[in-house]
Write an enzyme that holds these catalytic residues in place. Structure first.
Site, mmCIF file in Angstrom:
data_model
loop_
_atom_site.group_PDB
_atom_site.id
_atom_site.type_symbol
_atom_site.label_atom_id
_atom_site.label_comp_id
_atom_site.label_asym_id
_atom_site.label_seq_id
_atom_site.Cartn_x
_atom_site.Cartn_y
_atom_site.Cartn_z
ATOM 1 N N GLU A 265 0.840 -1.197 0.000
ATOM 2 C CA GLU A 265 0.000 0.000 0.000
ATOM 3 C C GLU A 265 0.879 1.252 0.000
ATOM 4 O O GLU A 265 1.623 1.504 0.954
ATOM 5 C CB GLU A 265 -0.922 0.022 1.218
ATOM 6 C CG GLU A 265 -1.801 1.265 1.274
ATOM 7 C CD GLU A 265 -2.662 1.342 2.512
ATOM 8 O OE1 GLU A 265 -3.262 2.410 2.748
ATOM 9 O OE2 GLU A 265 -2.723 0.348 3.255
ATOM 10 N N LYS A 397 -7.803 -15.061 16.360
ATOM 11 C CA LYS A 397 -8.062 -14.654 14.972
ATOM 12 C C LYS A 397 -9.511 -14.251 14.721
ATOM 13 O O LYS A 397 -10.019 -14.377 13.611
ATOM 14 C CB LYS A 397 -7.645 -15.753 13.994
ATOM 15 C CG LYS A 397 -6.174 -16.136 14.057
ATOM 16 C CD LYS A 397 -5.853 -17.238 13.058
ATOM 17 C CE LYS A 397 -4.359 -17.571 13.059
ATOM 18 N NZ LYS A 397 -3.948 -18.253 14.287
ATOM 19 N N ASP A 473 2.179 -14.099 12.727
ATOM 20 C CA ASP A 473 1.013 -14.658 12.049
ATOM 21 C C ASP A 473 0.129 -13.501 11.592
ATOM 22 O O ASP A 473 -0.498 -12.838 12.427
ATOM 23 C CB ASP A 473 0.243 -15.562 13.012
ATOM 24 C CG ASP A 473 -0.891 -16.310 12.315
ATOM 25 O OD1 ASP A 473 -1.253 -15.929 11.181
ATOM 26 O OD2 ASP A 473 -1.419 -17.264 12.905
ATOM 27 N N HIS A 571 -2.562 10.120 -1.303
ATOM 28 C CA HIS A 571 -2.732 8.822 -1.968
ATOM 29 C C HIS A 571 -2.607 8.951 -3.479
ATOM 30 O O HIS A 571 -2.156 8.019 -4.146
ATOM 31 C CB HIS A 571 -4.087 8.216 -1.587
ATOM 32 C CG HIS A 571 -4.047 7.463 -0.297
ATOM 33 N ND1 HIS A 571 -3.757 6.128 -0.223
ATOM 34 C CD2 HIS A 571 -4.232 7.874 0.983
ATOM 35 C CE1 HIS A 571 -3.786 5.732 1.036
ATOM 36 N NE2 HIS A 571 -4.068 6.770 1.793
#
Length: 584
Positions: A265, A397, A473, A571
């Protein structure tokens, strides 16, 4: 030319011609060969036997081995002479056999015929010496079988692990076909071939044939597939390249850190870097570790709700905690049971174990400890039915209020006071604008959306980028990104106090992906590679604080961009390509 061709015609094959030319070097000896060999063989083994017997006698009588008489000197000379002869006789033959060995594994009649044709073309290829330096291939000779399809190459040289290893294409082709046909499981290639990189290459080719899709853009070379065997990734066919940028230096708790961030990104690293600059110019940030404990919550079931309640009361009784701790702690040198909290749903009981895990993230560690406790409890509660080692009361998670309230992994709060002139010059906004935006966006807006742990601008952006770079993770960014960002004016409204509170940062510096070369390098950059020798768990706790500090920088910069109306322009500058993708 015609005479030359007539002289070559009796030659049936190039291979026999080479064998004729490869006459043994010993053929020139005047004595019959078998007599010479017999003499030197006999001499060699006789003197060896004589010398060994003499040295054994010297050892028995304590005579130094270097003290020799005339007979022993003669024997040594004879040994050297016979050894030189045998080495020369057999060594020359062996070297000649290597030099004259054909480069292919199969020699057929077609090969002999083509070689004969090449020899007949020899005169046509003669060139002056100056042109002989040209390394281009000679023109291909036309044979009577030119219409036949070209023969497949029998063997090639492939490079595995950056070293040339001869690999038979025919063997690989057979294995690929067996994978495609389903006779050889793809997951068994590593054990079958004994070469992780070769297994990945074979699996990759089989996958392309099965799916009919190309993997040309997915790299295969340049990765240590042995390092992921059995712990990181199964059935690999390549690896994905993710660029790593550096934000910083982040001044945190009096130390500077260059924070690695793996992301695709645009503007993310630049934004975090600006936040780090604002924090550094204002004197740095401070972090506090509030809690450190990984959790696992199995679910068990009884015949009645009363029996489930009996176990709940037993586990929550402080008198029983010590014995349970002893059983739990047997699973690891670093795992230490901290607490057990229970939740009951009818006759089902959820047991939330929490334990310290040293420098490991600790999921496997706590699971082993829980298994030990469950086996221990079966003695007093034989009617207990273990439904699952994880009952989602952990919770891993998944966004969950229990992690937001009770914490999971490392709970950290990080704060900084940003000076007014830094807010104005670096962040291009004002303290009042930032405070107002934080209330309306991060607090009120998130409440309107019913957010669970998402009272922030983009904490998950920073967390995930650091996680990928350091071998964590990435899926655990769900609960690790739980964060509440607070901003308020201090020092009579001149300066800005900003803080992030993150109750469940799940990180480790050993195990899993942290041992891979790239991720290990990023951990080393932060000074937290591997396990801490002085204080077990110190590296993992420090990494959690760095994550919180980087999130603080990211929150500060993005909120400033929103308050100043710079988000879209930023951006467009950093997150958009100028290339015309329609022409690609």
């Amino acid at each position: 030319m015609e005479a030359r061709r007539r002289s070559l015609k009796p030659v049936q094959s190039l291979k026999p011609a080479i064998e004729v030319d490869a006459a043994k070097a010993s053929d020139a000896l005047p004595l019959p060969l078998y007599i010479t060999n017999a003499v030197f063989f006999t001499l060699f083994f006789s003197v060896v036997y004589f010398l060994l017997s003499r040295w054994r006698e010297k050892i028995r009588t304590s005579i130094p081995l270097h003290v020799v008489n005339f007979s022993e000197i003669v024997a040594i000379v004879a040994l050297i002479a016979s050894f030189i002869y045998l080495l020369g006789f057999f060594g020359i033959d062996f070297v000649q056999s290597l030099i004259l060995r054909p480069s292919t594994d199969v020699w057929s009649a077609e090969d002999d015929e083509e070689d004969e044709i090449e020899l007949r073309k020899d005169d046509a290829r003669k060139v002056p010496c100056g042109q002989a330096l040209d390394c281009s291939l000679p023109p291909v000779a036309t044979s009577p079988k030119a219409a036949a399809p070209p023969k497949p190459v029998v063997s090639v040289m492939k490079v595995f692990d950056e070293m040339p290893v001869p690999v038979t294409t025919k063997e690989d082709e057979e294995i690929i076909k067996s994978v495609v046909n389903g006779t050889t499981p793809s997951y068994s290639l590593e054990s079958k071939l004994g070469d992780c990189k070769r297994a990945a290459a074979v699996r990759r080719e089989a996958l392309q044939r099965i799916t009919g899709k190309s993997l040309a853009g997915l790299p295969l070379e340049g990765f240590d597939y042995q390092s992921i065997l059995g712990q990181c990734c199964e059935m690999p066919v390549g690896y994905v390249q993710i660029p790593v940028g550096i934000a910083g230096p982040l001044l945190l708790d009096g130390m500077e850190y260059s924070v690695p961030m793996a992301t695709t990104e645009g503007c993310l690293v630049a934004s975090a870097n600006r936040g780090c600059k604002a924090i550094h110019l204002s004197g740095g940030a401070t972090s506090v570790l509030l809690r450190d404990g990984m959790t696992r919550a199995p679910v068990v079931r009884f015949e009645t709700a009363k029996r489930a309640a009996d176990l709940k009361l037993y586990l929550e009784n402080p008198a029983n905690f010590e014995s349970l701790s002893v059983v739990f702690n047997r699973s690891s040198r670093f795992g230490r049971l901290q607490s057990i909290k229970c939740a009951i749903a009818g006759k089902n009981l959820y047991l939330r174990f929490s334990c310290s895990t040293g420098d490991a993230m600790g999921m496997n560690m706590v699971s082993k400890g829980v298994q030990n406790v469950l086996e221990f409890l079966q003695t007093d509660f034989p009617d207990m039915d273990v439904i699952g080692i994880s009952g989602n009361f952990c919770s891993d998670k998944k966004p969950a209020a229990v992690n937001w309230i009770e914490g999971r992994g490392k709970s950290v709060v990080c704060e900084a006071i940003i000076k007014a002139d830094v807010v104005r010059k670096v962040l291009k906004t004002s303290v009042d604008a930032l405070v107002e935006l934080n209330i309306l966006k991060n607090l009120t807006g998130s409440a309107m959306a019913g957010a669970l742990g998402g009272f922030n601008a983009h904490a998950s952006n920073i967390v995930t980028a650091i996680y990928i770079a350091t071998g964590q993770d990435p899926a655990q960014n769900v609960e690790s990104s739980h964060c509440i960002t607070m901003m308020e004016a201090v020092n009579n409204g001149k300066d800005l106090h900003v803080s992030v509170t993150m109750p469940s940062i799940e990180v480790g510096t050993v195990g899993g992906g942290t041992q891979l070369a790239s991720q290990s390098a990023c951990l080393n950059l932060l000074g937290v590679k591997g396990a801490s020798k002085d204080s077990p768990g110190a590296h993992a706790r420090r990494l959690a604080s760095i994550v919180a500090g980087a999130v603080l920088a990211g929150e500060l910069s993005l909120m400033a961009a929103l308050a100043a109306g710079q988000l879209v322009n930023s951006h467009m500058k950093y997150n958009r390509s100028n290339k015309d993708v329609t022409k690609a």
